[in-house]
Design an enzyme around this catalytic site. Structure first.
Site, PDB file in Angstrom:
ATOM      1  N   ARG A 105       0.850  -1.197   0.000  1.00 37.77           N
ATOM      2  CA  ARG A 105       0.000   0.000   0.000  1.00 37.77           C
ATOM      3  C   ARG A 105       0.879   1.239   0.000  1.00 37.77           C
ATOM      4  O   ARG A 105       1.727   1.417   0.884  1.00 37.77           O
ATOM      5  CB  ARG A 105      -0.928  -0.001   1.219  1.00 37.77           C
ATOM      6  CG  ARG A 105      -2.020   1.070   1.156  1.00 37.77           C
ATOM      7  CD  ARG A 105      -3.031   0.874   2.263  1.00 37.77           C
ATOM      8  NE  ARG A 105      -3.702  -0.407   2.168  1.00 37.77           N
ATOM      9  CZ  ARG A 105      -4.720  -0.669   1.351  1.00 37.77           C
ATOM     10  NH1 ARG A 105      -5.175   0.274   0.550  1.00 37.77           N
ATOM     11  NH2 ARG A 105      -5.258  -1.866   1.334  1.00 37.77           N
ATOM     12  N   THR A 109      -0.701   7.679  -1.194  1.00 35.13           N
ATOM     13  CA  THR A 109      -2.018   7.571  -1.837  1.00 35.13           C
ATOM     14  C   THR A 109      -2.918   6.538  -1.176  1.00 35.13           C
ATOM     15  O   THR A 109      -4.130   6.530  -1.391  1.00 35.13           O
ATOM     16  CB  THR A 109      -1.857   7.185  -3.315  1.00 35.13           C
ATOM     17  OG1 THR A 109      -1.326   5.836  -3.400  1.00 35.13           O
ATOM     18  CG2 THR A 109      -0.898   8.136  -4.020  1.00 35.13           C
ATOM     19  N   ASP A 201      -3.046 -12.117  12.735  1.00 32.14           N
ATOM     20  CA  ASP A 201      -2.371 -11.905  11.453  1.00 32.14           C
ATOM     21  C   ASP A 201      -1.938 -13.263  10.902  1.00 32.14           C
ATOM     22  O   ASP A 201      -1.049 -13.911  11.447  1.00 32.14           O
ATOM     23  CB  ASP A 201      -1.152 -10.995  11.650  1.00 32.14           C
ATOM     24  CG  ASP A 201      -0.516 -10.609  10.327  1.00 32.14           C
ATOM     25  OD1 ASP A 201      -0.034 -11.513   9.617  1.00 32.14           O
ATOM     26  OD2 ASP A 201      -0.501  -9.410   9.995  1.00 32.14           O
ATOM     27  N   ASP A 204       1.869 -13.597  10.003  1.00 31.26           N
ATOM     28  CA  ASP A 204       2.740 -13.705  11.177  1.00 31.26           C
ATOM     29  C   ASP A 204       2.631 -15.072  11.827  1.00 31.26           C
ATOM     30  O   ASP A 204       3.638 -15.684  12.208  1.00 31.26           O
ATOM     31  CB  ASP A 204       2.388 -12.622  12.193  1.00 31.26           C
ATOM     32  CG  ASP A 204       2.929 -11.252  11.797  1.00 31.26           C
ATOM     33  OD1 ASP A 204       3.880 -11.195  11.001  1.00 31.26           O
ATOM     34  OD2 ASP A 204       2.387 -10.234  12.289  1.00 31.26           O
TER      35      ASP A 204
END
Length: 210
Positions: A105, A109, A201, A204
């Site tokens: 990402r 933006t 996660d 992870d």
């Protein structure tokens, strides 16, 4: 053709998913459970693949059998957590070809940027299963499928383990032609974009990086 959302309620899938959710489940067991769930899910994902009749000789004589027909299969894990779903699927579909797609990402933006995409050379002529264990906001999955479609691919399904309602809604809006397969639809996203109750996660826990 409009895609559909499929939620698998098979007892074995739900049992193993419950073990994955447990915060005391270690990396090795988590990885094995994701492997097994992926294998069980692809059994259902491929339920409607076309077959055709063929001839074979058994030890006692000739007979007719059913073999897979139509386009072959490609599997595209979204890096990195999607890698944990590849082995389980390939154990049932060993002739499938594997591509990879990586996104990050942009901090300014906030838009997904493709940093790696390697698809099978004949991806346009395959049923493609995009793999991502967690469908949270849907941003990464939607962007990955955008990038895959830009390369001329049209027969695409998304296979996830857990989805948030927000992620499903985003996918249905951005890619109404894509089938979505999940083992569970959870309650919501929290303020950090994690699925609640979820399993933490996935990357992870899969690779032991937390």
């Amino acid at each position: 053709m409009e895609g559909k959302v499929h939620i698998f309620e098979h007892p074995l899938i739900q049992h193993k998913l419950g073990m994955m959710r447990d915060k005391t489940t270690g990396t090795k067991e988590f990885r094995e459970l994701l492997d097994e769930i992926s294998m069980l899910m692809v059994y259902e994902v491929t339920r409607d693949l076309p077959t055709e009749e063929a001839d074979v000789e058994t030890p006692l004589g000739p007979t007719k059998i059913q073999v897979l027909a139509g386009m072959p299969i490609g599997i595209i894990p979204i890096l990195r957590a999607g890698l944990g779903m590849v082995n389980g699927i390939q154990s049932l579909i060993p002739n499938s070809k594997v591509g990879h797609i990586g996104l990050y990402r942009d901090p300014e933006t906030l838009q997904p940027v493709e940093y790696y995409c390697k698809l099978p050379a004949d991806a346009q002529n395959r049923y493609l299963f995009v793999l991502d264990p967690m469908l949270a906001t849907g941003g990464s999955a939607s962007a990955a499928i955008d990038f895959i479609k830009q390369r001329g691919c049209t027969n695409i399904s998304l296979v996830s383990v857990i989805a948030a309602p927000e992620g499903i809604e985003r996918m249905r809006k951005d890619h109404p032609d894509v089938n979505i397969y999940v083992a569970a639809q959870d309650e919501k996203l929290n303020e950090h974009g994690y699925i609640i109750p979820g399993l933490g996660d996935a990357g992870d826990r899969l690779f032991g990086t937390k």
